[in-house]
Design a protein around this motif. Structure first.
Motif, PDB file in Angstrom:
ATOM      1  N   GLY A  44       4.575  49.554  33.762  1.00 32.04           N
ATOM      2  CA  GLY A  44       5.784  49.550  33.415  1.00 32.04           C
ATOM      3  C   GLY A  44       6.025  47.732  32.521  1.00 32.04           C
ATOM      4  N   CYS A  45       6.308  47.214  33.353  1.00 32.70           N
ATOM      5  CA  CYS A  45       6.133  45.962  33.407  1.00 32.70           C
ATOM      6  C   CYS A  45       4.909  44.941  33.912  1.00 32.70           C
ATOM      7  N   ASP A  46       4.842  43.596  34.112  1.00 28.24           N
ATOM      8  CA  ASP A  46       4.347  42.502  35.472  1.00 28.24           C
ATOM      9  C   ASP A  46       4.973  42.540  36.003  1.00 28.24           C
ATOM     10  N   GLY A  47       6.690  42.373  36.503  1.00 31.01           N
ATOM     11  CA  GLY A  47       6.879  41.961  37.516  1.00 31.01           C
ATOM     12  C   GLY A  47       7.152  43.184  38.204  1.00 31.01           C
ATOM     13  N   ASN A  48       6.653  44.964  37.832  1.00 28.52           N
ATOM     14  CA  ASN A  48       6.915  45.799  38.670  1.00 28.52           C
ATOM     15  C   ASN A  48       6.045  46.578  40.404  1.00 28.52           C
ATOM     16  N   PHE A  49       6.520  45.148  41.255  1.00 29.98           N
ATOM     17  CA  PHE A  49       5.337  45.825  42.274  1.00 29.98           C
ATOM     18  C   PHE A  49       6.549  47.128  43.327  1.00 29.98           C
ATOM     19  N   ALA A  50       7.336  47.337  42.932  1.00 28.82           N
ATOM     20  CA  ALA A  50       8.340  48.344  43.840  1.00 28.82           C
ATOM     21  C   ALA A  50       8.119  49.655  43.733  1.00 28.82           C
ATOM     22  N   TYR A  51       7.805  50.094  42.730  1.00 33.12           N
ATOM     23  CA  TYR A  51       7.686  51.176  42.308  1.00 33.12           C
ATOM     24  C   TYR A  51       6.642  51.709  41.480  1.00 33.12           C
ATOM     25  N   ALA A  52       5.726  53.344  42.127  1.00 38.83           N
ATOM     26  CA  ALA A  52       4.793  53.066  41.726  1.00 38.83           C
ATOM     27  C   ALA A  52       4.641  53.995  40.695  1.00 38.83           C
ATOM     28  N   THR A  53       5.724  54.961  40.872  1.00 43.39           N
ATOM     29  CA  THR A  53       5.317  55.938  39.382  1.00 43.39           C
ATOM     30  C   THR A  53       6.293  56.080  38.950  1.00 43.39           C
ATOM     31  N   ALA A  54       6.661  56.875  38.358  1.00 45.67           N
ATOM     32  CA  ALA A  54       8.424  57.667  37.318  1.00 45.67           C
ATOM     33  C   ALA A  54       8.472  58.961  36.689  1.00 45.67           C
ATOM     34  N   GLN A  55       8.911  59.233  36.522  1.00 48.57           N
ATOM     35  CA  GLN A  55       9.347  60.585  36.039  1.00 48.57           C
ATOM     36  C   GLN A  55      10.427  60.899  35.184  1.00 48.57           C
ATOM     37  N   LEU A  56      10.991  61.777  34.517  1.00 46.53           N
ATOM     38  CA  LEU A  56      11.737  62.474  33.414  1.00 46.53           C
ATOM     39  C   LEU A  56      12.006  63.238  34.161  1.00 46.53           C
TER      40      LEU A  56
END
Length: 430
Positions: free
Chosen positions: A52-64
């Motif tokens: 998603g974004c360069d600073g995203n180290f906390a969330y490995a994936t996502a769902q809607l």
């Protein structure tokens, strides 16, 4: 996998992640500093991919998650009370509400049972929580006596940390391997959790390998140089699978200079490789700014390698053209096999014409030796070109063939490119 430009679904996924992950990370920054620091350090340790974004180290994936509005009389619970048992307990989940409900609709609630907390799911709501604790929510509700409209849905995007993707114990499909099967190369946990250059638990197999056993055959310097030069090629092989618009470049000299090794207690650097594909610095200390790399350098280096292939092929054909066994048996590999893709393109025109510029009939299955030596084909029709006996040709060039000779099982026609009179050589030893 290779394919055309992104389709509509892929564009939606990319845009959705690009929109929601900065929101999730902004929420994470509001947490206790020790949590933020611990997650950032752990993700860096594992080289976890940022989505998603360069600073995203906390969330490995996502769902809607999408929930349609319900009638007031049909109020229910979506998801029920549940815990996300496959999440990493050291990480957190983030929920963002992106609904577009009519103002008269009730957005309803998200609940955390352990804390007895209920949060109204209004659009724009952002929540960080542990998915391992029981939680759930209720679907949006139409006003009493109103049938829900067909376009009334709640959109909730969950960014979360699956344990397998955040604990370093999973494998990633890193890239494609060569070959007709189109197999994939996996980045395994052992590759991501390397803690020692002399790991006693290093990988091994039941076959001899150059990395593990090359020291039996090579000097330490040659063993190291060959291994590191091969790694430079492997790097190029995999990064070439990245999207071409990235314009990625690599300086193989800097790559090789990042290594050192001991020989008789003296630390050395590997030998640089002038034929490695990539960009070179024009300064002696090799620290020229990579951001100002010459744009056409890579194409120049490809040309250099292609010219080297071409030079070798001309030499090989000149030498093999004087070996009757290879000539009669057509043992010399065809150009497109022996040269490789890059050099094959360079020699494409040469393959189609002989030394005098006249086209070669591809149906004749002929390979051209070059340098005024032999072109050979199986006899399928009469050739009107001038021909000499092979032995006469060998005598003219001062070459000799020792040994018992090679018996041919079929007639061959030998054509000397520089001229002669047609002559067939039947079943005979040469």
């Amino acid at each position: 996998m290779r394919g055309p430009a992104l389709n509509a679904t892929q564009v939606m996924r990319r845009n959705l992640l690009a929109a929601v992950t900065p929101i999730a990370m902004a929420a994470m920054k509001q947490t206790v500093p020790s949590i933020y620091t611990a997650l950032e350090s752990h993700a860096d340790l594992l080289n976890s991919p940022r989505i998603g974004c360069d600073g995203n180290f906390a969330y490995a994936t996502a769902q809607l998650n999408i929930a349609p509005a319900q009638r007031a009389a049909d109020m229910g619970i979506y998801g029920g009370e549940h815990g996300d048992v496959r999440d990493n307990g050291g990480y957190f989940s983030h929920m963002y509400v992106a609904s577009d409900l009519p103002p008269e609709y009730d957005p309803r609630w998200f609940f955390l049972l352990y804390a007895s907390v209920f949060i109204m799911l209004e659009s724009g709501t952002s929540i960080n929580f542990s998915g391992l604790r029981f939680h759930g929510g209720t679907a949006p509700m139409a006003p009493p006596g109103v049938e829900p409209r067909d376009d009334t849905y709640r959109f909730v995007i969950i960014c979360y940390p699956p344990a397998g993707m955040t604990n370093g114990n999973t494998r990633y499909v890193f890239g494609a391997l060569p070959g007709p099967k189109h197999d994939t190369f996996y980045l395994s946990p052992e590759m991501m959790n390397v803690d020692d250059f002399t790991n006693e638990d290093k990988a091994w197999c039941n076959r001899a390998t150059f990395i593990d056993d090359g020291h039996i055959l090579q000097t330490p310097e040659q063993h190291i140089n060959w291994t590191l030069h091969s790694l430079a090629n492997i790097n190029t092989f995999f990064v070439s699978q990245l999207p071409p618009e990235y314009g990625i470049q690599m300086n193989p000299d800097l790559f090789l200079q990042s290594f050192s090794f001991l020989v008789e207690q003296k630390r050395q650097r590997p030998v640089l490789w002038s034929n490695a594909l990539g960009w070179r610095s024009h300064t002696p200390n090799n620290n020229e700014d990579l951001l100002h790399v010459e744009q056409n350098f890579e194409s120049k280096q490809r040309t250099r390698r292609s010219e080297a292939y071409k030079s070798w092929e001309q030499y090989r054909r000149a030498v093999e053209g004087h070996i009757p066994y290879l000539v009669a048996k057509a043992k010399a590999p065809p150009l497109h096999v022996s040269l490789g893709k890059a050099a094959g393109k360079v020699l494409e025109k040469e393959k189609r014409t002989n030394r005098d510029g006249r086209p070669i009939n591809s149906k004749a299955n002929m390979w051209e030796a070059g340098g005024g030596v032999l072109g050979v084909k199986r006899k399928t029709r009469k050739i009107d070109n001038t021909v000499k006996d092979v032995n006469a040709t060998m005598q003219a060039t001062g070459s000799k063939q020792h040994g018992r000779g090679v018996k041919t099982k079929a007639k061959v026609t030998v054509q000397v490119l520089s001229g002669g009179t047609p002559k067939e050589i039947g079943k005979k030893s040469m």
